[in-house]
Motif scaffolding. Sequence first.
Motif, PDB file in Angstrom:
ATOM      1  N   TYR A 163     -10.450   1.959  -0.429  1.00 33.33           N
ATOM      2  CA  TYR A 163     -10.233   2.527  -1.774  1.00 33.33           C
ATOM      3  C   TYR A 163      -8.805   3.008  -2.032  1.00 33.33           C
ATOM      4  O   TYR A 163      -8.582   3.882  -2.858  1.00 33.33           O
ATOM      5  N   CYS A 191      -7.338   3.104  -5.609  1.00 35.94           N
ATOM      6  CA  CYS A 191      -8.513   2.864  -6.438  1.00 35.94           C
ATOM      7  C   CYS A 191      -8.522   3.775  -7.672  1.00 35.94           C
ATOM      8  O   CYS A 191      -8.364   4.984  -7.546  1.00 35.94           O
ATOM      9  N   ASN A 240     -11.854  -2.775  -1.253  1.00 36.90           N
ATOM     10  CA  ASN A 240     -11.580  -2.296  -2.613  1.00 36.90           C
ATOM     11  C   ASN A 240     -10.192  -1.680  -2.781  1.00 36.90           C
ATOM     12  O   ASN A 240     -10.034  -0.671  -3.459  1.00 36.90           O
ATOM     13  N   GLN A 261     -20.618   1.219  -1.030  1.00 40.87           N
ATOM     14  CA  GLN A 261     -19.178   1.068  -1.221  1.00 40.87           C
ATOM     15  C   GLN A 261     -18.794   1.160  -2.701  1.00 40.87           C
ATOM     16  O   GLN A 261     -17.801   1.786  -3.048  1.00 40.87           O
ATOM     17  N   LEU A 262     -19.601   0.538  -3.582  1.00 44.53           N
ATOM     18  CA  LEU A 262     -19.267   0.621  -5.009  1.00 44.53           C
ATOM     19  C   LEU A 262     -19.487   2.039  -5.526  1.00 44.53           C
ATOM     20  O   LEU A 262     -18.702   2.546  -6.330  1.00 44.53           O
ATOM     21  N   GLU A 307     -19.112   4.725  -3.798  1.00 45.78           N
ATOM     22  CA  GLU A 307     -17.973   5.512  -3.318  1.00 45.78           C
ATOM     23  C   GLU A 307     -16.694   5.151  -4.087  1.00 45.78           C
ATOM     24  O   GLU A 307     -15.889   6.026  -4.414  1.00 45.78           O
ATOM     25  N   THR A 308     -16.532   3.859  -4.385  1.00 44.57           N
ATOM     26  CA  THR A 308     -15.360   3.432  -5.148  1.00 44.57           C
ATOM     27  C   THR A 308     -15.315   4.144  -6.494  1.00 44.57           C
ATOM     28  O   THR A 308     -14.264   4.634  -6.922  1.00 44.57           O
ATOM     29  N   LEU A 309     -16.470   4.233  -7.147  1.00 41.50           N
ATOM     30  CA  LEU A 309     -16.510   4.890  -8.454  1.00 41.50           C
ATOM     31  C   LEU A 309     -16.294   6.393  -8.320  1.00 41.50           C
ATOM     32  O   LEU A 309     -15.682   7.019  -9.177  1.00 41.50           O
ATOM     33  N   VAL A 348     -14.432   7.782  -6.013  1.00 41.00           N
ATOM     34  CA  VAL A 348     -12.989   7.933  -5.778  1.00 41.00           C
ATOM     35  C   VAL A 348     -12.232   7.750  -7.094  1.00 41.00           C
ATOM     36  O   VAL A 348     -11.352   8.531  -7.436  1.00 41.00           O
TER      37      VAL A 348
END
Lengths: 244, 492
Positions: free
Chosen positions: A36, A39, A56, B283-284, B286-288, B290
Amino acid sequence: MTVIDAGQYDQAALLEVLANVNEPEIEVVHVNGQRYLGCGWKNRKKLILRGTAGNNLGAFAEGPHIVLYGNGQEGVGNTMSEGLIVVHGRVGDIAGYGMRGGALYIRDNAGYRLGIHMKAYLQKQPVIVVGGRAGAFTGEYMAGGTIIILGLNDDNRPLVGPWCGTGMYSGAIYLRGEVPYEHLAPNTTCQVLQADELEPIMDYLQRYAEYFDYDIEKILSQPFTRITTVNKRLYKHMYTGFVS
Amino acid sequence: MTMKMLTPAFAVQRDTERCIGCGVCINQCINEVHHMDEDGWMWVDEDRCVGCQRCGVLCPTHALSITEFPMQFRGNQYWSPSHIREIYAQAQTGGVLLTGMGNPRRYRCYFDHLLLNASQVTNPSIDPLREPMELTTYLGNKDVEVPDREKPQLKLKVPVMFAAMSYGAVSLNVQNSLAMAAREAGTMWNTGEGGLHADLREFAPHTIVQVASGRFGVNPDYLGAAAAVEIKIGQGAKPGIGGHLPGEKVTPDVARTRMIPTWSDAISPAPHHDIYSIEDLAQLVETLKVATRYTKPISVKVAAVHNIAAIASGIVRAGADIVVIDGFRGATGAAPLRIRDNTGIPIEVALAQVHQRLLDEGIRQRASLVASGGIRSSADVIKAIILGADAVYIGTAALIALGCHMCQCCFTGRCNWGIATTDARLSKRLNPRLGAEMAANLLQAWAHEIKEMMGGMGINSVDSLRGNRLMLRGVGLERHELELLGVLAAGE
């Protein structure tokens, strides 16, 4: 410029530290799979990474300039809406998924599902340039933008894996050198370009040569083929409206 | 088209004694059922009628009646009229049948087999007119044992939110109506997957933005202009398949909001291509988190399918703060008819199973549960909460509050009620101020009803109702169904 040693932090802490650096240019060394990075960044910062960036990288970003000296993992530039990512190495799967702006330059190979569902709107025209080759499903559901596969690594394997351009309804994929026709989806059409027809991608090719110190003449030494879609309303006739 | 096999679906009858030839019906019908000839005679083209009843409702003299066409197929207990009509349609076009709204078929509705408890003599009921009743609900991770960072919560004054309906599937006036109503009632509306129109950004504290497989309109500003972000994996009307907004609905304004070319199809693939496993979902999520700096709860919406309890457990473990389960009655702007009518499981069973599974695994407190798909009344809301939901989403009910007459033609974009359309002329038929008032009225009425039912049970806080299955009894259910729902039979 601030230099941060990624080895000093766990993932969450590294992201926190990065978010709080208020400088236009940040360098991170010893990157070792941290996810990330960059990100959701909405800024014009330059982020230089040395090592292997985790999943990502630059996802959802709008604007940053990320240079990675090393390999990227999955989801590089996932749903990115603006910015520039330059990878001096290879990347894993789903690079540039749903990307709608900015540019992604990858020196070597890209994994599966490159640029799936990339899309364009007015001045937002995303571009992905891959120096090596890409895996299966490249440009699937592509709805705009440009994907360029150069095949410079010359390892005699197909430029793209199977199912390239499946369900694609807009945008263009450019392949340099021999086209693996058997891997292209049936809804696509190919056109081998003359030298004077390279104008729409010339700037991208020159940038690739510049970023990775590659000879532009060598890039231009092979013919380019443009893959576009035959039918922009691919599934229109598949359905019958019905009221039960 | 080959040969004619069908009568019209609807009969349009005009009482000529009442008709004053004002032409309202002609103006109102986008399907051009009505027309007037040069001599002033009114004619109908019944083949074009979809039964939306707009003309009949607006006719100032009530001269029109729309009924099912009286001629029926020969009686057959096995081959129903819909089976026969569907085969005719497919024989003539070769197409996958496309339809709108939710599953209308006759499957058992468990809500209608569940009855609420009430206090008598031994414990007093509570009068909601006299005593304070608490409906405020917080959605999010409430696990206190993990002392990492602060856990953002969504505050709802009433445990009913407006379900995801994208701009493009519905008109901007619909979204505007629901956004205003959500602000008024202290709840949330959901953008759906079609991006967030610039005019609606002011509703950010009451907005849930969706990230679906097409990633339309998703950028940092979009994620920022919301109280929560919802990852849409699936929906009850069409589990397992993606979305497809036909190019006809992609007007310049829709195109700008979705950030795609005008008049092009907008296709959402069936899967998110960055999610092939629970680990990928984590993971998605967590990506969001972050990308939004951990300031917003992240929701994950899935359709209720066979192994929903295990799936929900995985979603909670993937870090979702809110899990939305959309039952098989959930509606949509467009879905293949076979999928809509034959896929998924009832929300009541799914909810009971998910709630119990999360309790058994000790992770129920890590996420809130939202039930969605076919919630028709405050009684359904309260039953859903008792079966384990923290809150519910309403979509169809909200659209009915705005005038929808359930003609199921949402996919055509030719909605005479100005709801499932992006046509400027049709959209104007729904005034967003009036729409907001009607949608807010519905929530207010339901909130009062929920309080009355709670009071009758001697319960003064919705928190005491959640998962409190002793407050329900089943009637006319088999033993295994009672067990799945976790309720006793009436009389037990």
